[in-house]
Design a protein around this motif. Structure first.
Motif, short mmCIF file in Angstrom:
data_model
loop_
_atom_site.label_atom_id
_atom_site.label_comp_id
_atom_site.label_asym_id
_atom_site.label_seq_id
_atom_site.Cartn_x
_atom_site.Cartn_y
_atom_site.Cartn_z
N LEU A 1 0.83 -1.21 0.00
CA LEU A 1 0.00 0.00 0.00
C LEU A 1 0.86 1.26 0.00
CD1 LEU A 1 -2.79 1.28 0.16
CD2 LEU A 1 -2.69 1.06 2.65
N CYS A 2 1.96 1.22 0.76
CA CYS A 2 2.87 2.36 0.79
C CYS A 2 3.46 2.61 -0.59
CB CYS A 2 3.98 2.10 1.81
SG CYS A 2 5.23 3.38 1.89
N SER A 3 3.83 1.54 -1.29
CA SER A 3 4.39 1.68 -2.64
C SER A 3 3.39 2.32 -3.59
CB SER A 3 4.81 0.30 -3.16
OG SER A 3 5.19 0.38 -4.52
N GLN A 4 2.13 1.88 -3.52
CA GLN A 4 1.11 2.44 -4.41
C GLN A 4 0.87 3.92 -4.14
OE1 GLN A 4 -2.24 -0.09 -3.68
NE2 GLN A 4 -1.37 -1.87 -4.74
N ARG A 5 0.82 4.28 -2.88
CA ARG A 5 0.56 5.68 -2.55
C ARG A 5 1.73 6.57 -2.95
NH1 ARG A 5 -2.12 5.01 3.52
NH2 ARG A 5 -4.18 4.28 2.81
N LEU A 6 2.95 6.09 -2.77
CA LEU A 6 4.11 6.88 -3.15
C LEU A 6 4.21 7.05 -4.67
CD1 LEU A 6 6.73 5.46 -0.64
CD2 LEU A 6 5.84 7.78 -0.69
N GLU A 7 3.86 6.01 -5.40
CA GLU A 7 3.86 6.12 -6.86
C GLU A 7 2.82 7.13 -7.32
OE1 GLU A 7 3.75 2.79 -9.37
OE2 GLU A 7 5.37 1.72 -8.37
N ALA A 8 1.64 7.09 -6.69
CA ALA A 8 0.60 8.05 -7.05
C ALA A 8 1.03 9.48 -6.75
CB ALA A 8 -0.69 7.72 -6.29
N LEU A 9 1.72 9.67 -5.60
CA LEU A 9 2.21 10.98 -5.25
C LEU A 9 3.26 11.47 -6.25
CD1 LEU A 9 2.41 13.33 -3.23
CD2 LEU A 9 4.12 12.01 -1.98
N ALA A 10 4.13 10.55 -6.68
CA ALA A 10 5.16 10.92 -7.65
C ALA A 10 4.53 11.27 -9.00
CB ALA A 10 6.17 9.78 -7.81
N VAL B 1 10.35 6.32 -10.06
CA VAL B 1 11.34 5.31 -10.41
C VAL B 1 11.91 4.66 -9.15
CG1 VAL B 1 13.54 4.95 -11.59
CG2 VAL B 1 11.87 6.56 -12.51
N CYS B 2 12.06 5.47 -8.09
CA CYS B 2 12.64 4.93 -6.85
C CYS B 2 11.78 3.84 -6.25
CB CYS B 2 12.82 6.05 -5.83
SG CYS B 2 13.92 7.36 -6.38
N PHE B 3 10.46 3.93 -6.41
CA PHE B 3 9.54 3.00 -5.76
C PHE B 3 8.96 1.98 -6.73
CE2 PHE B 3 9.41 7.02 -3.44
CZ PHE B 3 9.94 6.56 -2.24
N ARG B 4 9.59 1.85 -7.90
CA ARG B 4 9.13 0.85 -8.85
C ARG B 4 9.85 -0.45 -8.57
NH1 ARG B 4 9.87 2.91 -14.57
NH2 ARG B 4 8.03 4.12 -14.03
N ASN B 5 9.08 -1.53 -8.50
CA ASN B 5 9.65 -2.84 -8.21
C ASN B 5 8.89 -3.87 -9.03
OD1 ASN B 5 9.81 -5.51 -6.67
ND2 ASN B 5 11.34 -4.26 -5.61
N PRO B 6 9.60 -4.84 -9.68
CA PRO B 6 8.89 -5.81 -10.51
C PRO B 6 7.83 -6.58 -9.76
CG PRO B 6 11.26 -5.95 -10.84
CD PRO B 6 11.05 -5.01 -9.71
N THR B 7 8.11 -6.95 -8.49
CA THR B 7 7.13 -7.72 -7.73
C THR B 7 5.87 -6.92 -7.49
OG1 THR B 7 8.98 -8.79 -6.62
CG2 THR B 7 6.81 -9.04 -5.62
N VAL B 8 6.05 -5.66 -7.12
CA VAL B 8 4.90 -4.81 -6.82
C VAL B 8 4.06 -4.61 -8.06
CG1 VAL B 8 4.21 -2.53 -6.08
CG2 VAL B 8 6.11 -3.66 -4.94
N GLU B 9 4.71 -4.38 -9.22
CA GLU B 9 3.97 -4.10 -10.44
C GLU B 9 3.20 -5.31 -10.93
OE1 GLU B 9 6.69 -2.59 -13.24
OE2 GLU B 9 6.86 -0.62 -12.31
N SER B 10 3.81 -6.50 -10.79
CA SER B 10 3.17 -7.69 -11.33
C SER B 10 2.05 -8.19 -10.44
CB SER B 10 4.21 -8.80 -11.52
OG SER B 10 4.79 -9.09 -10.27
N ASP B 11 2.21 -8.02 -9.10
CA ASP B 11 1.24 -8.60 -8.19
C ASP B 11 0.05 -7.71 -7.92
OD1 ASP B 11 2.89 -10.66 -8.09
OD2 ASP B 11 3.76 -10.24 -6.11
N GLY C 1 -9.15 4.62 -8.21
CA GLY C 1 -9.46 5.97 -7.77
C GLY C 1 -8.28 6.92 -7.97
N LEU C 2 -7.06 6.37 -7.81
CA LEU C 2 -5.88 7.21 -7.94
C LEU C 2 -5.68 7.67 -9.37
CD1 LEU C 2 -3.42 5.22 -5.66
CD2 LEU C 2 -4.66 7.33 -5.13
N SER C 3 -5.94 6.75 -10.36
CA SER C 3 -5.78 7.14 -11.76
C SER C 3 -6.80 8.19 -12.15
CB SER C 3 -5.90 5.90 -12.66
OG SER C 3 -7.16 5.30 -12.49
N GLU C 4 -8.02 8.09 -11.57
CA GLU C 4 -9.04 9.10 -11.88
C GLU C 4 -8.61 10.46 -11.36
OE1 GLU C 4 -12.70 7.79 -10.31
OE2 GLU C 4 -12.82 5.99 -11.55
N VAL C 5 -8.06 10.47 -10.13
CA VAL C 5 -7.60 11.74 -9.59
C VAL C 5 -6.50 12.33 -10.45
CG1 VAL C 5 -6.47 12.82 -7.62
CG2 VAL C 5 -8.26 11.13 -7.25
#
Length: 507
Positions: free
Chosen positions: A137-146, A160-170, A176-180
């Motif tokens: 959840l922290c990774s998703q929120r930080l990516e949205a903030l970036a 880029v700092c918070f991008r991780n293959p595991t997080v992206e694939s899983d 809601g974040l993309s709409e914002v």
């Protein structure tokens, strides 16, 4: 649960259960046990924590379960345990520590702090399983903030700092974040129609490009190389990170780990209102193992100049403990940091705590006190009677004859004031053992600085003391220079001075 452990391990467990300072208390217990038995090992302690324990719910609704003993302790104990292991991991056997970490990973009710500490210890111990320390959840929120900080959907900077293959694939991004983000893009594109906003947009882009060119390129490569598992790039990235961290945080982070722990322990003692026991007093002994630069950093971290005066007795008692004998440089730094500002800022007579601290330190360490406290106070132009009174107490009660001569010599390099005259008179009253050369230097100072004090009773008293108590040192050359001082004197003591001078006319 304590009955599962042996005597030594039980002490560690009790220390780890002592609130937020449990890790530091456990470290203190561990060091004391090591001093008693240098060959001791924590293997049995770690193995006991990994033993399986049969448990059941209080209500009895759930079936019996088998869990490692460490999982039955509260979350704060686990945090303290992992922090303690992190501090001493270099002294512990690797296999029992890894087994303990595996037991904690099986606990599905662990707090985020425990999860992060387990992952960090795995990294330190060289475990190749390298998951991110942040949660999903922290990774998703930080990516949205970036993403919101980058216009037109460009992904750069923090993203880029918070991008991780595991997080992206899983895990997909939250809808809601993309709409914002889409709404913000539309709003930004509509606002740029205005000319003023257009200029602001261009300025923002320019700054963004500068940041990306200077910083983000390094961060991007660091993240990419870490994911690829290249050991060479990891070493370079760690070096870069260490340099940046030192530049950011200053010399405090350059201290060894055991000194940082000692700073925390001393801070905790200084903030407490209780009397220090024998073990507490031994905490300051760490200063004996510091170089001069580290002592300066420690004094700064402890904010000794701002320390309340009521805490001085406890601290000075520990500094003056018979078993501790500090070096000159360490003591001078401590005295200057602890006492100088307090003495200079006196606006009323010194408190009992301050007087006790100054006199006790001066009696034990006279030379550092002269160089770090008395000298700097005399050099200040704005000192008054309050500072002079405190220095006179040190001269009368704490300094031997040769240190008094040292203080007198310090006055030869400064411009005299009424407060300095009071100190000089106190020195002369103590019957100094002048050498011929030193008395000559002093008489020259009387001649050169006496013109400032034609109406000063204190200066007249100094002259009278010289002509009566030290008449055996007065030569014909001295008499001539002293006669010049008397000519300028305008006080009621002038006749007494002339009479005293005539009595030594045979010299």
């Amino acid at each position: 649960m304590l009955c599962r452990f042996d005597g030594r391990s039980r002490l560690l467990v009790r220390s780890l259960l002592c609130g937020t300072s449990g890790a530091l208390k456990a470290l203190d217990v561990f060091h004391r046990q090591q001093r008693v038995d240098p060959d001791m090992s924590l293997s049995s302690f770690l193995d006991t924590l990994c033993q399986d324990e049969v448990t059941c719910s209080v209500a009895g609704a759930r079936p019996l379960t088998v869990r490692p003993l460490v999982c039955l302790f509260p979350a704060l104990f686990k945090q303290n345990l992992l922090s303690f292991i992190y501090l001493v991991h270099s002294l512990l056997p690797r296999t029992p520590v890894l087994n303990l970490l595996k037991c904690l990973e099986q606990d599905h009710h662990s707090s985020p702090w425990v999860v992060a500490l387990v992952r960090q210890l795995n990294r330190v111990l060289g475990d190749h399983n390298d998951p991110p320390l942040y949660t999903l959840l922290c990774s998703q929120r930080l990516e949205a903030l970036a993403q919101r900080s980058v216009s037109f959907g460009e992904t750069a900077g923090w993203a880029v700092c918070f991008r991780n293959p595991t997080v992206e694939s899983d895990s997909p991004h939250e809808p809601g974040l993309s709409e914002v983000a889409t709404k913000r893009k539309r709003k930004a594109s509509s606002v740029t129609v205005d000319s003023d906003c257009e200029e602001m947009e261009q300025e923002r882009k320019r700054k963004k490009m500068e940041v990306r060119a200077s910083e983000c390129h390094k961060v991007d490569q660091w993240g990419a190389n870490e994911i690829a598992g290249s050991s060479k790039s990891e070493a370079a990235a760690e070096t870069l990170c260490d340099k940046l961290q030192l530049q950011q945080d200053g010399p405090c982070d350059a201290l060894p780990e055991h000194l940082k722990i000692s700073v925390l322990q001393i801070k905790e003692l200084l903030e407490s209102q209780t009397e220090w026991d024998r073990i507490s007093m031994q905490v300051v002994e760490v200063l004996n193992h510091c170089d001069p630069g580290q002592v300066v950093v420690l004094c700064s971290m402890l904010s000794l100049p701002d320390l309340p005066e009521q805490t001085l007795p406890n601290l000075c008692s520990s500094i003056l403990a018979p078993a501790i004998d500090f070096s000159y440089s360490t003591t001078a730094t401590l005295i200057k940091s602890l006492l100088l500002q307090k003495v200079l800022s006196l606006s009323e007579p010194a408190s009992r705590c301050l007087v006790t601290a100054v006199t006790s330190l001066c009696s034990r360490y006279p030379r550092p006190t002269c160089d770090a406290l008395i000298g700097p106070v005399l050099e200040e132009k704005d000192i008054g009677n309050l500072q002079a009174e405190l220095l006179n107490r040190l001269i009368e009660g704490c300094l031997d004859s040769h240190y008094k001569l040292l203080v007198l010599q310090m006055t030869f390099t400064i411009s005299w004031s009424e407060a300095v005259l009071s100190v000089i008179h106190s020195l002369l009253d103590s019957k100094l053992d002048f050498s011929e050369e030193l008395f000559t230097q002093f008489s020259e100072q009387l001649l050169s600085q006496g013109s400032q004090f034609p109406k000063s009773v204190k200066f007249a008293k100094i002259m009278l003391t010289v002509l009566t108590k030290y008449n055996s040192h007065v030569t014909a050359a001295h008499k001539q220079s002293l006669q010049g001082c008397l000519m300028e004197n305008e006080t009621f003591l002038k006749k007494s001075l002339q009479v005293a001078l005539k009595r030594i006319s045979h010299a």
